[in-house]
Motif scaffolding. Structure first.
Motif, mmCIF file in Angstrom:
data_model
loop_
_atom_site.group_PDB
_atom_site.id
_atom_site.type_symbol
_atom_site.label_atom_id
_atom_site.label_comp_id
_atom_site.label_asym_id
_atom_site.label_seq_id
_atom_site.Cartn_x
_atom_site.Cartn_y
_atom_site.Cartn_z
ATOM 1 N N GLU A 49 -2.795 -2.654 -1.256
ATOM 2 C CA GLU A 49 -1.876 -3.688 -0.786
ATOM 3 C C GLU A 49 -1.511 -4.645 -1.917
ATOM 4 O O GLU A 49 -2.375 -5.230 -2.566
ATOM 5 C CB GLU A 49 -2.520 -4.479 0.353
ATOM 6 C CG GLU A 49 -1.691 -5.628 0.876
ATOM 7 C CD GLU A 49 -0.581 -5.187 1.818
ATOM 8 O OE1 GLU A 49 0.522 -5.777 1.762
ATOM 9 O OE2 GLU A 49 -0.813 -4.240 2.591
ATOM 10 N N GLY A 50 -0.206 -4.776 -2.198
ATOM 11 C CA GLY A 50 0.268 -5.718 -3.207
ATOM 12 C C GLY A 50 0.191 -5.228 -4.640
ATOM 13 O O GLY A 50 0.757 -5.858 -5.541
ATOM 14 N N PRO A 66 0.811 -1.218 0.000
ATOM 15 C CA PRO A 66 0.000 0.000 0.000
ATOM 16 C C PRO A 66 0.851 1.278 0.000
ATOM 17 O O PRO A 66 1.807 1.393 0.763
ATOM 18 C CB PRO A 66 -0.783 -0.104 1.311
ATOM 19 C CG PRO A 66 0.128 -0.891 2.214
ATOM 20 C CD PRO A 66 0.834 -1.870 1.330
#
Length: 361
Positions: free
Chosen positions: A336-337, A324
């Motif tokens: 996130e990711g 993030p």
């Protein structure tokens, strides 16, 4: 009989001379426009190494020509026009600010190929663009900076507030912050690509603020020269070239712009008839961005960590911009990711969360 022999001999001589002239005329002229002097030790020096690699690779098939310290703007258009009129068949314009001039002159000379470094405009079919993923190298620098700072204050000298520079600042900070949550970044804008005096002043300003690690996106060795005066209290990085003369001083590693493979490829394509317009953005994986030798000033475990980051980026298993990540104002950017799309990077006009100050307009 003697007259006929003389005429025949003269005709043969003219024929040989004509063939020689034809071969000379067929030699491909590859030309380069530089924003700084080839002795800058950084950006322009490395582009010139690429030009020399073209000459070495193709020998008598090519002739290289270059002009140093060409200001961005009207002067660039004049120089490009002179080169095109002078027989240059491919012209490499090696600074972002040459973008409009490159496209304007290309429109007037459709049979000449133009290659613009770090730009995005390809308004004419004879204009190609090429860039390097400098932000990948900035991530490696950021990791080292975050691990090695004693003051938790790291610095960055920016040239101009364009996306290429802004993404480098963000990458440097994000990857320093990952390994050192206490790190703070100061940015000083020099508003020049090459001006050793201004670059030195920017480095001094950062050192006065308590910064003990300095990265830069300008073209000379002046920031390292200022760091060297601190007798080991401040470290830095080679920019664009290895800047190996500072290995025994503040330079702990470097980002090296390796333009030679691209220049050889493009001139070779023009020689063999396979040349096509394209846009290229290569990085560590393609060998266009190299990480210089990491010196013994860097602890062994940090060196291993930095080399692993370099190798993971090359393998495609690590992206320097992986969420993030929020923008400076706290609004979400990457979940996130998630990894940053190239379009977001190429148009980046914001700082990430945690960087203080504004991007100049």
């Amino acid at each position: 009989m003697l007259r006929r022999t003389l005429l025949t001999t003269a005709a043969l001589a003219l024929g040989v001379l004509g063939a020689g002239m034809s071969q000379a005329q067929e030699k491909l002229k590859a030309c380069f426009v530089y924003v700084g002097p080839i002795g800058d030790g950084g950006w322009t020096y490395q582009h010139h190494q690429g030009a020399l690699a073209v000459q070495e690779k193709f020998g008598d098939k090519v002739e290289i020509q270059w002009q140093e310290s060409v200001p961005e703007g009207a002067d660039a258009e004049r120089v490009l026009t002179q080169m095109a009129l002078g027989g240059c068949k491919i012209i490499f314009t090696t600074s972002f600010g040459y973008m409009d001039a490159t496209n304007a002159v290309a429109a007037k000379f459709p049979d000449v190929k133009f290659e613009h470094a770090t730009g995005f405009k390809r308004d004419q079919p004879n204009v190609s663009t090429y860039n390097a993923r400098f932000y990948e190298g900035r991530a490696v620098e950021g990791l080292i900076a975050g691990r090695m700072t004693k003051s938790n204050k790291i610095g960055y000298i920016g040239s101009f507030p364009i996306p290429e520079v802004v993404m480098g600042i963000n990458s440097y900070y994000l990857n320093a912050k990952k390994v050192n949550p206490n790190v703070e970044l100061s940015v000083v804008w020099a508003f020049t690509w090459f001006d050793p005096a201004k670059e030195a002043d920017a480095a001094k300003a950062l050192i006065d603020q308590g910064v003990d690690v300095i990265a830069s996106h300008t073209d000379s060795t002046a920031p390292l020269a200022e760091a060297a005066k601190t007798e080991g209290k401040v470290i830095g990085f080679g920019q664009a070239s290895d800047m190996a003369e500072y290995k025994d001083g503040p330079r702990v590693t470097s980002i090296i712009d390796n333009w030679a493979p691209y220049y050889v490829e493009r001139v070779g394509a023009l020689l063999d008839g396979t040349y096509e317009q394209k846009d290229t953005w290569a990085g560590i994986a393609g060998g266009e961005v190299l990480i210089g030798d990491i010196t013994d000033k860097v602890p062994a475990e940090v060196k291993a960590e930095a080399e692993k980051m370099r190798d993971d980026i090359a393998a495609g298993t690590l992206h320097p911009f992986t969420g993030p990540i929020n923008k400076q104002d706290g609004s979400p950017w990457l979940a996130e990711g998630a990894t940053a799309p190239d379009g977001d990077l190429l148009g980046m006009n914001f700082y990430v969360e945690g960087i203080k100050g504004d991007i100049p307009k």
